[in-house]
Write a protein that holds these residues in place. Structure first.
Motif, PDB file in Angstrom:
ATOM      1  N   HIS A  20       1.416   9.641  -7.353  1.00 56.94           N
ATOM      2  CA  HIS A  20       1.477   8.153  -7.293  1.00 56.94           C
ATOM      3  C   HIS A  20       0.617   7.072  -7.681  1.00 56.94           C
ATOM      4  CE1 HIS A  20      -2.345   7.970  -5.015  1.00 56.94           C
ATOM      5  NE2 HIS A  20      -2.186   9.381  -4.220  1.00 56.94           N
ATOM      6  N   SER A  21       0.485   5.938  -7.258  1.00 62.17           N
ATOM      7  CA  SER A  21      -0.520   4.955  -8.429  1.00 62.17           C
ATOM      8  C   SER A  21      -1.380   5.044  -8.768  1.00 62.17           C
ATOM      9  CB  SER A  21       0.783   3.520  -8.489  1.00 62.17           C
ATOM     10  OG  SER A  21      -0.014   2.602  -7.304  1.00 62.17           O
ATOM     11  N   ALA A  22      -2.994   4.699  -9.162  1.00 58.17           N
ATOM     12  CA  ALA A  22      -3.961   4.136  -9.083  1.00 58.17           C
ATOM     13  C   ALA A  22      -3.739   3.726  -7.576  1.00 58.17           C
ATOM     14  CB  ALA A  22      -4.393   3.769 -10.270  1.00 58.17           C
ATOM     15  N   CYS A  23      -5.086   3.118  -7.393  1.00 53.60           N
ATOM     16  CA  CYS A  23      -5.298   2.573  -5.797  1.00 53.60           C
ATOM     17  C   CYS A  23      -6.857   1.667  -6.422  1.00 53.60           C
ATOM     18  CB  CYS A  23      -6.324   3.689  -4.700  1.00 53.60           C
ATOM     19  SG  CYS A  23      -5.251   4.927  -5.006  1.00 53.60           S
ATOM     20  N   VAL A  24      -6.955   0.813  -5.219  1.00 55.81           N
ATOM     21  CA  VAL A  24      -8.411  -0.334  -5.186  1.00 55.81           C
ATOM     22  C   VAL A  24      -9.437   0.126  -4.875  1.00 55.81           C
ATOM     23  CG1 VAL A  24      -7.134  -2.073  -5.958  1.00 55.81           C
ATOM     24  CG2 VAL A  24      -7.585  -0.992  -3.495  1.00 55.81           C
ATOM     25  N   SER A  25      -9.279   0.890  -4.026  1.00 60.63           N
ATOM     26  CA  SER A  25     -10.749   1.682  -2.809  1.00 60.63           C
ATOM     27  C   SER A  25     -10.886   2.840  -3.808  1.00 60.63           C
ATOM     28  CB  SER A  25      -9.583   2.178  -1.680  1.00 60.63           C
ATOM     29  OG  SER A  25      -8.725   2.910  -1.547  1.00 60.63           O
ATOM     30  N   ALA A  26     -12.388   2.947  -3.478  1.00 60.49           N
ATOM     31  CA  ALA A  26     -13.031   3.517  -4.430  1.00 60.49           C
ATOM     32  C   ALA A  26     -12.749   5.059  -3.568  1.00 60.49           C
ATOM     33  CB  ALA A  26     -15.294   3.470  -3.984  1.00 60.49           C
ATOM     34  N   GLY A  27     -13.366   6.272  -5.032  1.00 54.96           N
ATOM     35  CA  GLY A  27     -13.282   7.656  -4.096  1.00 54.96           C
ATOM     36  C   GLY A  27     -11.444   7.935  -4.500  1.00 54.96           C
ATOM     37  N   GLY A  55      -2.087  12.629   3.613  1.00 57.40           N
ATOM     38  CA  GLY A  55      -3.033  11.783   4.247  1.00 57.40           C
ATOM     39  C   GLY A  55      -1.837  11.385   5.264  1.00 57.40           C
ATOM     40  N   VAL A  56      -1.148  10.306   4.454  1.00 61.35           N
ATOM     41  CA  VAL A  56      -0.065   9.703   5.216  1.00 61.35           C
ATOM     42  C   VAL A  56       2.112  10.449   5.559  1.00 61.35           C
ATOM     43  CG1 VAL A  56      -0.345   7.776   4.746  1.00 61.35           C
ATOM     44  CG2 VAL A  56       1.383   8.955   2.734  1.00 61.35           C
ATOM     45  N   ASN A  57       1.480  11.359   4.559  1.00 58.84           N
ATOM     46  CA  ASN A  57       2.370  12.707   4.924  1.00 58.84           C
ATOM     47  C   ASN A  57       3.857  12.028   4.355  1.00 58.84           C
ATOM     48  OD1 ASN A  57       0.907  14.646   5.437  1.00 58.84           O
ATOM     49  ND2 ASN A  57       0.841  14.520   7.455  1.00 58.84           N
ATOM     50  N   HIS A  58       3.911  11.963   3.426  1.00 59.44           N
ATOM     51  CA  HIS A  58       5.185  10.916   2.967  1.00 59.44           C
ATOM     52  C   HIS A  58       5.982  12.256   1.739  1.00 59.44           C
ATOM     53  CE1 HIS A  58       4.366   6.970   3.696  1.00 59.44           C
ATOM     54  NE2 HIS A  58       4.770   8.026   5.103  1.00 59.44           N
ATOM     55  N   VAL A  59       6.712  13.015   1.595  1.00 56.97           N
ATOM     56  CA  VAL A  59       7.764  13.503   0.672  1.00 56.97           C
ATOM     57  C   VAL A  59       7.927  11.898  -0.182  1.00 56.97           C
ATOM     58  CG1 VAL A  59       9.393  14.793  -0.420  1.00 56.97           C
ATOM     59  CG2 VAL A  59       8.424  15.120   1.201  1.00 56.97           C
ATOM     60  N   ILE A  60       7.589  12.158  -1.762  1.00 57.64           N
ATOM     61  CA  ILE A  60       8.550  10.857  -3.005  1.00 57.64           C
ATOM     62  C   ILE A  60       9.888  11.572  -3.391  1.00 57.64           C
ATOM     63  CG2 ILE A  60       8.113   9.686  -4.671  1.00 57.64           C
ATOM     64  CD1 ILE A  60       4.892  10.234  -3.418  1.00 57.64           C
ATOM     65  N   VAL A  61      10.533  10.663  -2.888  1.00 59.08           N
ATOM     66  CA  VAL A  61      11.951  10.602  -3.801  1.00 59.08           C
ATOM     67  C   VAL A  61      12.564  10.095  -5.126  1.00 59.08           C
ATOM     68  CG1 VAL A  61      14.124  11.402  -3.335  1.00 59.08           C
ATOM     69  CG2 VAL A  61      12.780  12.513  -1.666  1.00 59.08           C
ATOM     70  N   HIS A  62      13.400  10.366  -6.062  1.00 61.04           N
ATOM     71  CA  HIS A  62      14.178   9.502  -6.977  1.00 61.04           C
ATOM     72  C   HIS A  62      14.996   9.338  -6.536  1.00 61.04           C
ATOM     73  CE1 HIS A  62      14.650   7.543 -10.489  1.00 61.04           C
ATOM     74  NE2 HIS A  62      15.981   8.422 -10.869  1.00 61.04           N
ATOM     75  N   PHE A  63      15.983   7.982  -6.310  1.00 60.40           N
ATOM     76  CA  PHE A  63      17.078   7.566  -6.164  1.00 60.40           C
ATOM     77  C   PHE A  63      17.660   7.103  -7.734  1.00 60.40           C
ATOM     78  CE2 PHE A  63      16.624   9.001  -2.123  1.00 60.40           C
ATOM     79  CZ  PHE A  63      17.822  10.156  -1.853  1.00 60.40           C
ATOM     80  N   VAL A  83       0.949  -1.318   0.041  1.00 60.25           N
ATOM     81  CA  VAL A  83      -0.248  -0.128   0.176  1.00 60.25           C
ATOM     82  C   VAL A  83       1.032   1.343   0.000  1.00 60.25           C
ATOM     83  CG1 VAL A  83      -1.758   0.928   1.517  1.00 60.25           C
ATOM     84  CG2 VAL A  83      -1.302  -1.316   0.821  1.00 60.25           C
ATOM     85  N   LEU A  84       1.465   1.114   0.504  1.00 63.66           N
ATOM     86  CA  LEU A  84       2.282   2.680   0.903  1.00 63.66           C
ATOM     87  C   LEU A  84       3.553   2.554   1.471  1.00 63.66           C
ATOM     88  CD1 LEU A  84      -0.754   4.481   3.010  1.00 63.66           C
ATOM     89  CD2 LEU A  84      -0.024   5.313   0.958  1.00 63.66           C
ATOM     90  N   GLY A  85       4.046   3.989   1.464  1.00 62.16           N
ATOM     91  CA  GLY A  85       5.200   4.048   2.114  1.00 62.16           C
ATOM     92  C   GLY A  85       7.497   2.598   1.235  1.00 62.16           C
ATOM     93  N   GLY A  86       8.070   2.768   2.722  1.00 62.66           N
ATOM     94  CA  GLY A  86       8.903   2.218   1.974  1.00 62.66           C
ATOM     95  C   GLY A  86       9.757   2.216   0.950  1.00 62.66           C
ATOM     96  N   ILE A  87      10.961   1.757   0.630  1.00 62.41           N
ATOM     97  CA  ILE A  87      11.865   1.360  -0.449  1.00 62.41           C
ATOM     98  C   ILE A  87      11.053   1.133  -1.897  1.00 62.41           C
ATOM     99  CG2 ILE A  87      14.075   1.017  -2.132  1.00 62.41           C
ATOM    100  CD1 ILE A  87      14.796   1.535   1.111  1.00 62.41           C
ATOM    101  N   THR A  88      10.557   1.344  -2.440  1.00 62.08           N
ATOM    102  CA  THR A  88       9.785   0.263  -4.084  1.00 62.08           C
ATOM    103  C   THR A  88      10.554   0.256  -5.279  1.00 62.08           C
ATOM    104  OG1 THR A  88       7.587   1.602  -3.404  1.00 62.08           O
ATOM    105  CG2 THR A  88       7.700   0.707  -5.892  1.00 62.08           C
ATOM    106  N   TYR A  89      11.016  -0.922  -5.280  1.00 62.89           N
ATOM    107  CA  TYR A  89      12.488  -1.001  -6.225  1.00 62.89           C
ATOM    108  C   TYR A  89      11.733  -0.702  -7.793  1.00 62.89           C
ATOM    109  CZ  TYR A  89      14.397  -2.245  -2.431  1.00 62.89           C
ATOM    110  OH  TYR A  89      15.011  -2.356  -0.871  1.00 62.89           O
ATOM    111  N   ASN A  90      11.070  -1.706  -7.856  1.00 62.69           N
ATOM    112  CA  ASN A  90       9.994  -1.805  -9.230  1.00 62.69           C
ATOM    113  C   ASN A  90       9.338  -1.168  -9.744  1.00 62.69           C
ATOM    114  OD1 ASN A  90       8.933  -3.067  -8.414  1.00 62.69           O
ATOM    115  ND2 ASN A  90       7.926  -4.647  -8.906  1.00 62.69           N
ATOM    116  N   GLU A 144       4.120   4.810  -4.173  1.00 67.33           N
ATOM    117  CA  GLU A 144       5.287   5.650  -4.778  1.00 67.33           C
ATOM    118  C   GLU A 144       6.131   5.352  -4.805  1.00 67.33           C
ATOM    119  OE1 GLU A 144       2.864   7.298  -0.165  1.00 67.33           O
ATOM    120  OE2 GLU A 144       4.878   6.955   0.262  1.00 67.33           O
ATOM    121  N   PRO A 145       6.415   6.081  -5.660  1.00 67.47           N
ATOM    122  CA  PRO A 145       6.906   5.443  -6.893  1.00 67.47           C
ATOM    123  C   PRO A 145       9.141   5.720  -5.844  1.00 67.47           C
ATOM    124  CG  PRO A 145       6.789   6.991  -7.859  1.00 67.47           C
ATOM    125  CD  PRO A 145       5.728   6.845  -6.715  1.00 67.47           C
TER     126      PRO A 145
END
Length: 283
Positions: free
Chosen positions: A243-250, A108-116, A39-46, A62-63
């Protein structure tokens, strides 16, 4: 465009790589099915800036790297002052000294998204400290006082291909989003610190299903001068898909607004490609 960028304060804000977050093991889709997915956060590799915003077995992905404030009192400056295109520097861990780029903010989750780049991602770990050289809030277009600019590095603004013609600013975008497509995030008090979502259902009519992370889009009849998503006929808001599409309504791909103004001045023009990954030369 003439701007006041020589007067914009460049200031450090700080956060740490956030862990992956799930409110429940299960995500309930708009079709009423149950999925177990990231769902959210972490380090997304792909999943990276420039990749499709749709089709992933994930929700609000979050890319790259998700950065959160270490303490509550640091959250507002991190989320408000960080701008898309700002430089980010790793300050701890095996990747210390490596540099990346802010590509979005997720309210909402209050994340800044950073590309490395990939070789840096492999050295990072949750908890590593990330310094962001925040620069951009307070930016003004000297000859277009009715256009409000926010959330964008001044150098990036100059690279996205905006042209001036007969007192108008023509901005290349990949899609024009009808006001009624916008969902989660509407009503937030500050458009300078959050995103809001393009609801994913019935998107094919407007070509929205082809959106990529980092694409520039125009949200029609929405004024984001201060709060998020105020309906105002004739207003235009230009934003970046973060950020990507979501599965939940709205919910759906998130958009951070970088410009808002009246259609008499701000003119979105459909372009085959208009993505910040190319402007920033991100790999």
């Amino acid at each position: 465009m003439r701007t006041n960028k020589d007067k914009i304060v460049r200031i450090s804000v700080m956060g740490e790589i956030a862990p992956a977050k799930m409110r429940s093991p299960y995500s309930i889709t708009t079709e009423g099915t149950v999925k177990v997915i990231p769902v959210l956060g972490g380090i997304t590799y792909n999943v990276k800036i420039g990749y499709s915003a749709y089709g992933w077995e994930g929700d609000h992905v979050e890319p790259g790297v998700s950065v959160a404030a270490r303490r509550k009192e640091e959250e507002i400056p991190l989320m408000t002052l960080s701008c898309i295109g700002n430089e980010a520097v790793v300050m701890s861990g095996d990747a210390k000294g490596s540099r990346g780029m802010v590509t979005g903010k997720h309210g909402g989750v209050n994340h800044v998204i950073v590309h490395f780049e990939d070789e840096v991602l492999e050295k990072l770990m949750v908890g590593d400290k990330i310094l962001i050289k925040a620069w951009g809030q307070g930016l003004k277009l000297i000859d277009y006082p009715k256009v409000k600019v926010m959330n964008v590095d001044p150098d990036l603004l100059e690279r996205i291909g905006i042209t001036e013609e007969n007192g108008k600013l023509r901005v290349p975008v990949v899609a024009k989003i009808p006001a009624h497509f916008m969902g989660s995030g509407i009503g937030a008090s500050s458009s300078a610190s959050t995103d809001y979502d393009i609801m994913a259902l019935d998107s094919r009519e407007f070509g929205v299903e082809d959106l990529k992370l980092g694409d520039l889009v125009a949200i029609m009849n929405h004024d984001n001068s201060y709060g998020v998503g105020k309906y105002k006929r004739g207003s235009i808001s230009i934003g970046v898909v973060v950020h990507s599409a979501c599965v939940s309504a709205g919910h759906g791909p998130g958009v951070v607004v970088i410009m808002t103004g009246e259609e008499s001045v701000l003119v979105p023009e459909i372009a085959e490609k208009s993505n910040i990954s190319e402007c920033l030369n991100l790999r």
